[in-house]
Design a protein around this motif. Structure first.
Motif, PDB file in Angstrom:
ATOM      1  N   ARG A 191      18.410 -37.152  -2.255  1.00  0.00           N
ATOM      2  CA  ARG A 191      18.096 -38.217  -3.215  1.00  0.00           C
ATOM      3  C   ARG A 191      18.858 -38.080  -4.518  1.00  0.00           C
ATOM      4  O   ARG A 191      18.924 -39.036  -5.293  1.00  0.00           O
ATOM      5  N   ALA A 192      19.442 -36.921  -4.743  1.00  0.00           N
ATOM      6  CA  ALA A 192      20.276 -36.716  -5.927  1.00  0.00           C
ATOM      7  C   ALA A 192      21.766 -36.832  -5.606  1.00  0.00           C
ATOM      8  O   ALA A 192      22.606 -36.607  -6.478  1.00  0.00           O
ATOM      9  N   CYS A 193      22.086 -37.220  -4.375  1.00  0.00           N
ATOM     10  CA  CYS A 193      23.481 -37.267  -3.931  1.00  0.00           C
ATOM     11  C   CYS A 193      24.283 -38.301  -4.719  1.00  0.00           C
ATOM     12  O   CYS A 193      23.812 -39.414  -4.968  1.00  0.00           O
ATOM     13  N   THR A 194      25.514 -37.921  -5.088  1.00  0.00           N
ATOM     14  CA  THR A 194      26.413 -38.831  -5.806  1.00  0.00           C
ATOM     15  C   THR A 194      27.799 -38.898  -5.147  1.00  0.00           C
ATOM     16  O   THR A 194      28.778 -39.285  -5.792  1.00  0.00           O
ATOM     17  N   ILE A 195      27.867 -38.522  -3.864  1.00  0.00           N
ATOM     18  CA  ILE A 195      29.160 -38.488  -3.171  1.00  0.00           C
ATOM     19  C   ILE A 195      29.914 -39.810  -3.295  1.00  0.00           C
ATOM     20  O   ILE A 195      31.126 -39.832  -3.495  1.00  0.00           O
ATOM     21  N   CYS A 196      29.188 -40.920  -3.200  1.00  0.00           N
ATOM     22  CA  CYS A 196      29.835 -42.239  -3.178  1.00  0.00           C
ATOM     23  C   CYS A 196      29.664 -42.985  -4.506  1.00  0.00           C
ATOM     24  O   CYS A 196      29.902 -44.197  -4.558  1.00  0.00           O
ATOM     25  N   ALA A 197      29.246 -42.291  -5.544  1.00  0.00           N
ATOM     26  CA  ALA A 197      28.890 -42.970  -6.797  1.00  0.00           C
ATOM     27  C   ALA A 197      29.995 -43.885  -7.318  1.00  0.00           C
ATOM     28  O   ALA A 197      29.724 -44.967  -7.851  1.00  0.00           O
ATOM     29  N   ASP A 198      31.242 -43.481  -7.169  1.00  0.00           N
ATOM     30  CA  ASP A 198      32.353 -44.242  -7.745  1.00  0.00           C
ATOM     31  C   ASP A 198      32.622 -45.564  -7.029  1.00  0.00           C
ATOM     32  O   ASP A 198      33.306 -46.435  -7.586  1.00  0.00           O
ATOM     33  N   VAL A 199      32.090 -45.713  -5.817  1.00  0.00           N
ATOM     34  CA  VAL A 199      32.393 -46.919  -5.040  1.00  0.00           C
ATOM     35  C   VAL A 199      31.154 -47.758  -4.730  1.00  0.00           C
ATOM     36  O   VAL A 199      31.263 -48.795  -4.073  1.00  0.00           O
ATOM     37  N   LEU A 200      30.002 -47.341  -5.207  1.00  0.00           N
ATOM     38  CA  LEU A 200      28.780 -48.104  -4.969  1.00  0.00           C
ATOM     39  C   LEU A 200      28.574 -49.094  -6.116  1.00  0.00           C
ATOM     40  O   LEU A 200      28.514 -48.688  -7.276  1.00  0.00           O
ATOM     41  N   ARG A 230      21.400 -44.699  -4.843  1.00  0.00           N
ATOM     42  CA  ARG A 230      19.949 -44.587  -4.730  1.00  0.00           C
ATOM     43  C   ARG A 230      19.635 -44.383  -3.252  1.00  0.00           C
ATOM     44  O   ARG A 230      19.272 -45.327  -2.536  1.00  0.00           O
ATOM     45  N   PRO A 231      19.777 -43.155  -2.754  1.00  0.00           N
ATOM     46  CA  PRO A 231      19.502 -42.903  -1.335  1.00  0.00           C
ATOM     47  C   PRO A 231      18.058 -43.254  -0.980  1.00  0.00           C
ATOM     48  O   PRO A 231      17.126 -42.858  -1.691  1.00  0.00           O
ATOM     49  N   VAL A 232      17.905 -44.000   0.103  1.00  0.00           N
ATOM     50  CA  VAL A 232      16.583 -44.431   0.550  1.00  0.00           C
ATOM     51  C   VAL A 232      16.364 -43.917   1.964  1.00  0.00           C
ATOM     52  O   VAL A 232      17.011 -44.379   2.914  1.00  0.00           O
ATOM     53  N   ILE A 233      15.453 -42.948   2.098  1.00  0.00           N
ATOM     54  CA  ILE A 233      15.099 -42.401   3.403  1.00  0.00           C
ATOM     55  C   ILE A 233      13.599 -42.159   3.446  1.00  0.00           C
ATOM     56  O   ILE A 233      12.920 -42.178   2.411  1.00  0.00           O
ATOM     57  N   GLN A 287       4.389 -39.378   7.932  1.00  0.00           N
ATOM     58  CA  GLN A 287       3.906 -38.383   8.888  1.00  0.00           C
ATOM     59  C   GLN A 287       4.085 -38.856  10.329  1.00  0.00           C
ATOM     60  O   GLN A 287       4.114 -38.041  11.255  1.00  0.00           O
ATOM     61  N   LYS A 288       4.219 -40.160  10.516  1.00  0.00           N
ATOM     62  CA  LYS A 288       4.359 -40.738  11.853  1.00  0.00           C
ATOM     63  C   LYS A 288       5.774 -41.241  12.142  1.00  0.00           C
ATOM     64  O   LYS A 288       6.232 -41.190  13.283  1.00  0.00           O
ATOM     65  N   LEU A 289       6.435 -41.730  11.113  1.00  0.00           N
ATOM     66  CA  LEU A 289       7.671 -42.469  11.350  1.00  0.00           C
ATOM     67  C   LEU A 289       8.735 -42.071  10.329  1.00  0.00           C
ATOM     68  O   LEU A 289       8.503 -42.141   9.123  1.00  0.00           O
ATOM     69  N   ALA A 290       9.892 -41.624  10.814  1.00  0.00           N
ATOM     70  CA  ALA A 290      11.035 -41.296   9.958  1.00  0.00           C
ATOM     71  C   ALA A 290      12.027 -42.452   9.975  1.00  0.00           C
ATOM     72  O   ALA A 290      12.210 -43.110  11.004  1.00  0.00           O
ATOM     73  N   ILE A 291      12.672 -42.685   8.839  1.00  0.00           N
ATOM     74  CA  ILE A 291      13.667 -43.753   8.716  1.00  0.00           C
ATOM     75  C   ILE A 291      14.921 -43.144   8.088  1.00  0.00           C
ATOM     76  O   ILE A 291      14.910 -42.746   6.919  1.00  0.00           O
ATOM     77  N   LEU A 292      15.989 -43.073   8.879  1.00  0.00           N
ATOM     78  CA  LEU A 292      17.256 -42.506   8.420  1.00  0.00           C
ATOM     79  C   LEU A 292      18.387 -43.469   8.759  1.00  0.00           C
ATOM     80  O   LEU A 292      18.930 -43.445   9.863  1.00  0.00           O
ATOM     81  N   PRO A 293      18.757 -44.350   7.829  1.00  0.00           N
ATOM     82  CA  PRO A 293      19.871 -45.260   8.107  1.00  0.00           C
ATOM     83  C   PRO A 293      21.184 -44.502   8.179  1.00  0.00           C
ATOM     84  O   PRO A 293      21.275 -43.334   7.786  1.00  0.00           O
ATOM     85  N   MET A 294      22.219 -45.144   8.675  1.00  0.00           N
ATOM     86  CA  MET A 294      23.522 -44.498   8.783  1.00  0.00           C
ATOM     87  C   MET A 294      24.154 -44.267   7.413  1.00  0.00           C
ATOM     88  O   MET A 294      24.932 -43.352   7.229  1.00  0.00           O
ATOM     89  N   GLY A 295      23.818 -45.092   6.471  1.00  0.00           N
ATOM     90  CA  GLY A 295      24.193 -44.877   5.076  1.00  0.00           C
ATOM     91  C   GLY A 295      22.942 -44.984   4.239  1.00  0.00           C
ATOM     92  O   GLY A 295      22.149 -45.909   4.423  1.00  0.00           O
ATOM     93  N   PHE A 296      22.743 -44.061   3.318  1.00  0.00           N
ATOM     94  CA  PHE A 296      21.477 -44.006   2.589  1.00  0.00           C
ATOM     95  C   PHE A 296      21.448 -44.895   1.350  1.00  0.00           C
ATOM     96  O   PHE A 296      20.375 -45.124   0.790  1.00  0.00           O
ATOM     97  N   CYS A 297      22.606 -45.375   0.905  1.00  0.00           N
ATOM     98  CA  CYS A 297      22.686 -46.185  -0.311  1.00  0.00           C
ATOM     99  C   CYS A 297      23.208 -47.596  -0.006  1.00  0.00           C
ATOM    100  O   CYS A 297      23.961 -47.797   0.952  1.00  0.00           O
ATOM    101  N   TYR A 298      22.823 -48.531  -0.852  1.00  0.00           N
ATOM    102  CA  TYR A 298      23.304 -49.910  -0.739  1.00  0.00           C
ATOM    103  C   TYR A 298      24.813 -49.953  -0.962  1.00  0.00           C
ATOM    104  O   TYR A 298      25.297 -49.573  -2.029  1.00  0.00           O
ATOM    105  N   PRO A 299      25.581 -50.423   0.039  1.00  0.00           N
ATOM    106  CA  PRO A 299      27.041 -50.374  -0.066  1.00  0.00           C
ATOM    107  C   PRO A 299      27.665 -51.576  -0.756  1.00  0.00           C
ATOM    108  O   PRO A 299      28.874 -51.586  -1.003  1.00  0.00           O
TER     109      PRO A 299
END
Length: 207
Positions: free
Chosen positions: A18-27, A32-35, A84-96
């Motif tokens: 949630r603190a990731c900034t790998i793509c900050a320059d192009v977002l 804002r990683p959402v998982i 606790q029941k359902l995990a959600i992991l999109p292929m990209g965590f931030c709005y592109p």
């Protein structure tokens, strides 16, 4: 020495994500990683990437696509957002961002950085719903098939993995052309989801 993130407790790993900034320059709206994840989750939902509304609210599938997906699954919002029941992991965590024909593809930096680390923390998953072309490409690697063909051949991946089209309203035309999907596959998905949520072992029900 490079830190071994695989040794981190899950809560610490999620904080890193949630603190990731790998793509900050192009977002366009910043990172804002959402998982959604918990080691007890029984179902994994694999989407594409957050849309604008999801970015604003921080809640995955909090949009018309999510409404349709929950309908396909036969679950309430409360169940869907129970980590606790359902995990959600999109292929990209931030709005592109948005292009001419809709949201842009998931950022390619995201999955190599985080995906396997998080998937390895999901030992209880009995059912994975794989949504859209980018999720198909990762989780059904090597098939070389289109989304439509993967979905038509859902029995090839059954019962642990179910390929789905994207539930976006932009896919209404696809749904009109492929009426078999909601008539044939959606009831089967709802049955599998119910079993995954309400039995101790999904696989046991198929023995």
């Amino acid at each position: 020495m490079t830190e071994d993130l695989s040794r981190l407790p899950l809560d610490d790993l999620v904080r890193r994500v949630r603190a990731c900034t790998i793509c900050a320059d192009v977002l366009p709206r910043g990172p804002r990683p959402v998982i959604q994840i918990s080691e007890s989750a029984r179902i994994l939902v694999v989407g594409q990437a957050p849309g604008r509304r999801v970015h604003e609210t921080g809640l995955p599938f909090n949009d018309p696509s999510g409404d349709r997906l929950r309908q396909w699954m036969g679950v309430t919002r409360d169940t869907f957002y129970d980590e606790q029941k359902l995990a959600i992991l999109p292929m990209g965590f931030c709005y592109p961002g948005t292009g001419k024909s809709g949201d842009l593809p998931p950022r390619p930096e995201c999955a190599p950085a985080w995906r396997n680390l998080l998937l390895d923390r999901l030992p209880q998953i009995g059912l994975t719903l794989v949504i859209g072309q980018y999720a198909h490409a990762w989780h059904l690697a090597g098939t070389g098939k289109s989304v439509t063909e993967n979905v038509r051949r859902w029995r090839d991946y059954w019962p642990g993995v179910v390929p789905l089209p994207h539930p976006s309203p932009r896919n209404n035309g696809w749904l009109r052309k492929n009426t078999w999907f909601e008539a044939e596959l959606v009831p089967e998905v709802q049955s599998l989801v119910n079993k995954a949520l309400n039995t101790d072992s999904l696989s046991a029900s198929y023995e």
